[in-house]
Design an enzyme around this catalytic site. Structure first.
Site, PDB file in Angstrom:
ATOM      1  N   SER A   1       7.689  -9.940  13.316  1.00  0.00           N
ATOM      2  CA  SER A   1       7.110  -8.809  13.941  1.00  0.00           C
ATOM      3  C   SER A   1       7.247  -8.718  15.281  1.00  0.00           C
ATOM      4  O   SER A   1       6.985  -9.790  15.839  1.00  0.00           O
ATOM      5  CB  SER A   1       5.640  -8.328  13.217  1.00  0.00           C
ATOM      6  OG  SER A   1       5.153  -7.503  13.951  1.00  0.00           O
TER       7      SER A   1
ATOM      8  N   TYR B   1      -2.696 -11.659  12.881  1.00  0.00           N
ATOM      9  CA  TYR B   1      -1.329 -11.358  12.382  1.00  0.00           C
ATOM     10  C   TYR B   1      -0.433 -11.751  13.628  1.00  0.00           C
ATOM     11  O   TYR B   1       0.587 -12.321  13.105  1.00  0.00           O
ATOM     12  CB  TYR B   1      -1.324  -9.775  12.259  1.00  0.00           C
ATOM     13  CG  TYR B   1       0.060  -9.186  11.749  1.00  0.00           C
ATOM     14  CD1 TYR B   1       0.392  -9.429  10.262  1.00  0.00           C
ATOM     15  CD2 TYR B   1       0.867  -8.636  12.518  1.00  0.00           C
ATOM     16  CE1 TYR B   1       1.584  -8.837   9.918  1.00  0.00           C
ATOM     17  CE2 TYR B   1       1.865  -8.195  12.258  1.00  0.00           C
ATOM     18  CZ  TYR B   1       2.449  -8.098  10.891  1.00  0.00           C
ATOM     19  OH  TYR B   1       3.685  -7.589  10.410  1.00  0.00           O
TER      20      TYR B   1
HETATM   21  N1  LIG Z   1       6.817  -1.833   8.313  1.00  0.00           N
HETATM   22  C1  LIG Z   1       6.790  -2.442   9.649  1.00  0.00           C
HETATM   23  O1  LIG Z   1       6.805  -1.435  10.589  1.00  0.00           O
HETATM   24  C2  LIG Z   1       6.739  -3.617  10.056  1.00  0.00           C
HETATM   25  C3  LIG Z   1       6.628  -4.146  11.478  1.00  0.00           C
HETATM   26  C4  LIG Z   1       6.711  -5.530  11.706  1.00  0.00           C
HETATM   27  C5  LIG Z   1       6.661  -6.491  10.752  1.00  0.00           C
HETATM   28  N2  LIG Z   1       6.708  -5.994   9.325  1.00  0.00           N
HETATM   29  C6  LIG Z   1       6.649  -7.006   8.176  1.00  0.00           C
HETATM   30  O2  LIG Z   1       7.528  -7.010   7.462  1.00  0.00           O
HETATM   31  C7  LIG Z   1       7.250  -7.383   6.104  1.00  0.00           C
HETATM   32  C8  LIG Z   1       7.176  -6.280   5.000  1.00  0.00           C
HETATM   33  O3  LIG Z   1       6.368  -5.124   5.511  1.00  0.00           O
HETATM   34  P1  LIG Z   1       6.515  -3.587   4.805  1.00  0.00           P
HETATM   35  O4  LIG Z   1       6.033  -2.842   5.852  1.00  0.00           O
HETATM   36  O5  LIG Z   1       7.625  -3.642   3.716  1.00  0.00           O
HETATM   37  O6  LIG Z   1       4.999  -3.931   3.723  1.00  0.00           O
HETATM   38  P2  LIG Z   1       4.756  -3.242   2.504  1.00  0.00           P
HETATM   39  O7  LIG Z   1       3.455  -3.158   2.333  1.00  0.00           O
HETATM   40  O8  LIG Z   1       5.641  -2.156   2.181  1.00  0.00           O
HETATM   41  O9  LIG Z   1       5.323  -4.571   1.417  1.00  0.00           O
HETATM   42  C9  LIG Z   1       4.527  -5.930   1.429  1.00  0.00           C
HETATM   43  C10 LIG Z   1       4.635  -6.530   0.167  1.00  0.00           C
HETATM   44  O10 LIG Z   1       3.887  -7.697   0.111  1.00  0.00           O
HETATM   45  C11 LIG Z   1       3.128  -8.000  -0.921  1.00  0.00           C
HETATM   46  N3  LIG Z   1       1.967  -8.808  -0.634  1.00  0.00           N
HETATM   47  C12 LIG Z   1       0.877  -8.816   0.098  1.00  0.00           C
HETATM   48  N4  LIG Z   1       0.360 -10.021   0.113  1.00  0.00           N
HETATM   49  C13 LIG Z   1       1.142 -10.854  -0.842  1.00  0.00           C
HETATM   50  C14 LIG Z   1       1.073 -12.065  -1.098  1.00  0.00           C
HETATM   51  N5  LIG Z   1      -0.230 -13.011  -0.842  1.00  0.00           N
HETATM   52  N6  LIG Z   1       1.821 -12.723  -1.927  1.00  0.00           N
HETATM   53  C15 LIG Z   1       2.892 -11.948  -2.340  1.00  0.00           C
HETATM   54  N7  LIG Z   1       3.234 -10.760  -1.934  1.00  0.00           N
HETATM   55  C16 LIG Z   1       2.226 -10.197  -1.086  1.00  0.00           C
HETATM   56  C17 LIG Z   1       2.544  -6.661  -1.278  1.00  0.00           C
HETATM   57  O11 LIG Z   1       2.289  -6.594  -2.580  1.00  0.00           O
HETATM   58  C18 LIG Z   1       3.680  -5.573  -0.874  1.00  0.00           C
HETATM   59  O12 LIG Z   1       4.394  -5.327  -2.171  1.00  0.00           O
HETATM   60  C19 LIG Z   1       5.981  -7.821   6.495  1.00  0.00           C
HETATM   61  O13 LIG Z   1       6.195  -9.277   6.698  1.00  0.00           O
HETATM   62  C20 LIG Z   1       5.416  -7.109   7.592  1.00  0.00           C
HETATM   63  O14 LIG Z   1       4.597  -7.956   8.461  1.00  0.00           O
HETATM   64  C21 LIG Z   1       6.952  -4.604   9.119  1.00  0.00           C
END
Ligand SMILES: NC(=O)c1ccc[n+]([C@@H]2O[C@H](COP(=O)([O-])OP(=O)(O)OC[C@H]3O[C@@H](n4cnc5c(N)ncnc54)[C@H](O)[C@@H]3O)[C@@H](O)[C@H]2O)c1
Length: 275
Positions: A149, A162
């Site tokens: 991130s 985080y």
């Molecule tokens: N969306 C953003 O703006 C953003 C920004 C920076 C980083 N990220 C990173 O990108 C990745 C995906 O984010 P997203 O926005 O698609 O999130 P999201 O919430 O849409 O998807 C995350 C998924 O992870 C699953 N999850 C949570 N805890 C878990 C566990 N212990 N074991 C297995 N599955 C688990 C959830 O059920 C969910 O389906 C993450 O690593 C997040 O930190 C996202």
């Protein structure tokens, strides 16, 4: 249907939603057989069923990435269903708004929350690599992509656990790439900026979203598919000489000096005094 990862077996964690869902679907549409892994088993099955309905190969596997037994079973499923493992996208993280609510204030941070955040956001990636790498090496090599991130690259007013865990992911990537490169394993990080996934939309107000986008050089929020395309490149043979890298997929948010959005908003052309 493309062929950029044809014949490969992939695991995507956190694949029931957002970036993981988009990546699982894209890898499958480019010829990979995919294990759709998520703590949300129903959501994972919905994504796997959609891939199969589109003519791809996928199974779902309920997996909590913080639990070693679940990770062991996830890797074993790839082998039992599809005969091996070549691609791992360690993407799951604690993204839910109610989780981030525990990460607002360092001075009231509980040890329990700090450890839980690390158990999912950093330990999960370590366990995935630990169990995938031997199978990948036995099959002639593989590619791992860890999702980090922008929070790991710059300070914010919250998200202490985080951001620290995600910075650990960046370091883990480099250690894996260095240690296993000569045994056929590549490992890279993708670092998303502001990506409008369902969870992100639920926890970031439209005003905050606009403020973040005002610091993007590409003036829009990111989409899950922006990340999926980057992961596809990094795990494909086109990236066979790329390892140990962090690729920011953030519209250029981390590529400029902090006064950028002020300059744009004020119409100023330069930070220097003009005569
Ligand atoms: N969306 C953003 O703006 C953003 C920004 C920076 C980083 N990220 C990173 O990108 C990745 C995906 O984010 P997203 O926005 O698609 O999130 P999201 O919430 O849409 O998807 C995350 C998924 O992870 C699953 N999850 C949570 N805890 C878990 C566990 N212990 N074991 C297995 N599955 C688990 C959830 O059920 C969910 O389906 C993450 O690593 C997040 O930190 C996202």
């Amino acid at each position: 249907m493309g062929e950029r990862v044809k014949g490969k077996v992939a695991i995507v964690t956190g694949a029931a939603s957002g970036i993981g869902e988009a990546t699982a679907k894209l890898l499958a549409s480019e010829g990979a057989a995919v294990v759709v892994a998520d703590m949300n088993g129903e959501g994972a099955e919905r994504v796997a069923a959609a891939i199969r309905a589109a003519g791809g190969r996928a199974v779902s596997q309920r997996t909590d990435v913080s639990k070693e037994d679940d990770i062991r079973a996830m890797v074993a499923r790839a082998v039992s269903e599809f005969g091996g493992l070549h691609i791992l996208h360690n993407n799951a993280a604690m993204t839910a708004g109610h989780e981030h609510a525990n990460d607002l204030d360092l001075l009231t941070m509980t040890v329990e929350y700090w450890d839980r955040s690390f158990s999912v956001n950093l330990r999960g990636a370590m366990l995935g690599a630990k169990h995938a790498i031997p199978v990948m090496i036995a099959g002639g090599g593989g590619a791992i992509v860890n999702t980090s991130s922008n929070q790991s690259l710059g300070g914010d007013l919250s998200q202490f656990a985080y951001s620290a865990a995600k910075a650990g992911v960046n370091a883990l990537t480099r250690s894996i790439a260095t240690t296993f490169g000569r045994r056929g394993i590549r490992c890279n990080t993708v670092s998303p900026g502001h990506i409008e996934t369902p969870t992100n939309k639920a926890s970031v107000s439209p005003e905050m979203s606009a403020a973040i986008v005002s610091n993007n050089l590409i003036p829009r929020a990111g989409r899950a598919d922006d990340l999926a395309q980057a992961v596809l490149y990094l795990v494909s043979d086109e990236a066979s000489f790329v390892t140990g890298q962090l690729l920011s997929i953030d519209g250029g948010q981390m590529a400029h000096l902090p006064h950028y959005s002020y300059l744009v908003a004020s119409g100023a052309k330069t930070t220097n005094q003009t005569p």
